[in-house]
Design a protein around this motif. Sequence first.
Motif, PDB file in Angstrom:
ATOM      1  N   ARG A  10       0.830  -1.212   0.000  1.00 50.36           N
ATOM      2  CA  ARG A  10       0.000   0.000   0.000  1.00 50.36           C
ATOM      3  C   ARG A  10       0.860   1.254   0.000  1.00 50.36           C
ATOM      4  O   ARG A  10       0.634   2.181  -0.788  1.00 50.36           O
ATOM      5  CB  ARG A  10      -0.928   0.006   1.225  1.00 50.36           C
ATOM      6  CG  ARG A  10      -1.698   1.311   1.391  1.00 50.36           C
ATOM      7  CD  ARG A  10      -2.581   1.312   2.607  1.00 50.36           C
ATOM      8  NE  ARG A  10      -1.928   1.044   3.871  1.00 50.36           N
ATOM      9  CZ  ARG A  10      -1.198   1.942   4.556  1.00 50.36           C
ATOM     10  NH1 ARG A  10      -1.004   3.160   4.075  1.00 50.36           N
ATOM     11  NH2 ARG A  10      -0.664   1.613   5.716  1.00 50.36           N
ATOM     12  N   VAL A  11       1.848   1.291   0.875  1.00 52.11           N
ATOM     13  CA  VAL A  11       2.729   2.450   0.977  1.00 52.11           C
ATOM     14  C   VAL A  11       3.478   2.660  -0.344  1.00 52.11           C
ATOM     15  O   VAL A  11       3.591   3.785  -0.836  1.00 52.11           O
ATOM     16  CB  VAL A  11       3.707   2.295   2.161  1.00 52.11           C
ATOM     17  CG1 VAL A  11       4.781   3.381   2.151  1.00 52.11           C
ATOM     18  CG2 VAL A  11       2.940   2.316   3.481  1.00 52.11           C
ATOM     19  N   ASN A  12       3.969   1.577  -0.941  1.00 50.22           N
ATOM     20  CA  ASN A  12       4.674   1.684  -2.221  1.00 50.22           C
ATOM     21  C   ASN A  12       3.769   2.209  -3.327  1.00 50.22           C
ATOM     22  O   ASN A  12       4.237   2.836  -4.281  1.00 50.22           O
ATOM     23  CB  ASN A  12       5.260   0.337  -2.633  1.00 50.22           C
ATOM     24  CG  ASN A  12       6.452  -0.065  -1.798  1.00 50.22           C
ATOM     25  OD1 ASN A  12       7.022   0.738  -1.067  1.00 50.22           O
ATOM     26  ND2 ASN A  12       6.828  -1.328  -1.883  1.00 50.22           N
ATOM     27  N   GLY A  14       1.676   4.484  -2.835  1.00 48.43           N
ATOM     28  CA  GLY A  14       1.456   5.895  -2.533  1.00 48.43           C
ATOM     29  C   GLY A  14       0.087   6.202  -1.960  1.00 48.43           C
ATOM     30  O   GLY A  14      -0.406   7.318  -2.100  1.00 48.43           O
ATOM     31  N   LEU A  15      -0.509   5.204  -1.302  1.00 49.09           N
ATOM     32  CA  LEU A  15      -1.856   5.388  -0.756  1.00 49.09           C
ATOM     33  C   LEU A  15      -1.845   5.439   0.764  1.00 49.09           C
ATOM     34  O   LEU A  15      -1.132   4.667   1.417  1.00 49.09           O
ATOM     35  CB  LEU A  15      -2.762   4.237  -1.198  1.00 49.09           C
ATOM     36  CG  LEU A  15      -3.067   4.150  -2.692  1.00 49.09           C
ATOM     37  CD1 LEU A  15      -3.753   2.842  -3.005  1.00 49.09           C
ATOM     38  CD2 LEU A  15      -3.935   5.325  -3.113  1.00 49.09           C
ATOM     39  N   LYS A  16      -2.651   6.329   1.319  1.00 48.37           N
ATOM     40  CA  LYS A  16      -2.900   6.332   2.754  1.00 48.37           C
ATOM     41  C   LYS A  16      -3.849   5.180   3.066  1.00 48.37           C
ATOM     42  O   LYS A  16      -4.587   4.714   2.198  1.00 48.37           O
ATOM     43  CB  LYS A  16      -3.537   7.649   3.190  1.00 48.37           C
ATOM     44  CG  LYS A  16      -2.638   8.844   3.012  1.00 48.37           C
ATOM     45  CD  LYS A  16      -3.342  10.104   3.451  1.00 48.37           C
ATOM     46  CE  LYS A  16      -2.441  11.308   3.242  1.00 48.37           C
ATOM     47  NZ  LYS A  16      -3.107  12.556   3.610  1.00 48.37           N
ATOM     48  N   TYR A  53      -2.977  -1.842  -5.877  1.00 47.73           N
ATOM     49  CA  TYR A  53      -1.600  -1.497  -5.540  1.00 47.73           C
ATOM     50  C   TYR A  53      -0.646  -1.697  -6.714  1.00 47.73           C
ATOM     51  O   TYR A  53       0.520  -1.312  -6.649  1.00 47.73           O
ATOM     52  CB  TYR A  53      -1.109  -2.323  -4.349  1.00 47.73           C
ATOM     53  CG  TYR A  53      -1.877  -2.105  -3.062  1.00 47.73           C
ATOM     54  CD1 TYR A  53      -2.707  -1.004  -2.859  1.00 47.73           C
ATOM     55  CD2 TYR A  53      -1.780  -3.024  -2.024  1.00 47.73           C
ATOM     56  CE1 TYR A  53      -3.408  -0.816  -1.682  1.00 47.73           C
ATOM     57  CE2 TYR A  53      -2.471  -2.846  -0.830  1.00 47.73           C
ATOM     58  CZ  TYR A  53      -3.277  -1.744  -0.665  1.00 47.73           C
ATOM     59  OH  TYR A  53      -3.967  -1.575   0.513  1.00 47.73           O
TER      60      TYR A  53
END
Length: 79
Positions: A10-12, A14-16, A53
């Motif tokens: 998720r972080v990769n 670019g999502l909160k 993702y």
Amino acid sequence: MFQISLKAARVNAGLKQSEAAKLIGVTAKTLRHYEGGVTAIPGWRLRKAASIYGISEDRIRVPIVHDGKYDEEDEKIFT
């Protein structure tokens, strides 16, 4: 094969957490539970998350959960 955690995927992307949860169709709390290993993520939700993702689902490492419980959305299916 190299795998990354559900949270890292998720972080990769670019999502909160709240943004990803909305796209996946769950609450932020449910996604937090999936990422933290509190609740097992159903396969079809994992496929949806992987698609959002931009990563293959077999590249995502999910924790094994042996709680015998469903998340709050899935409970509605069985009641």
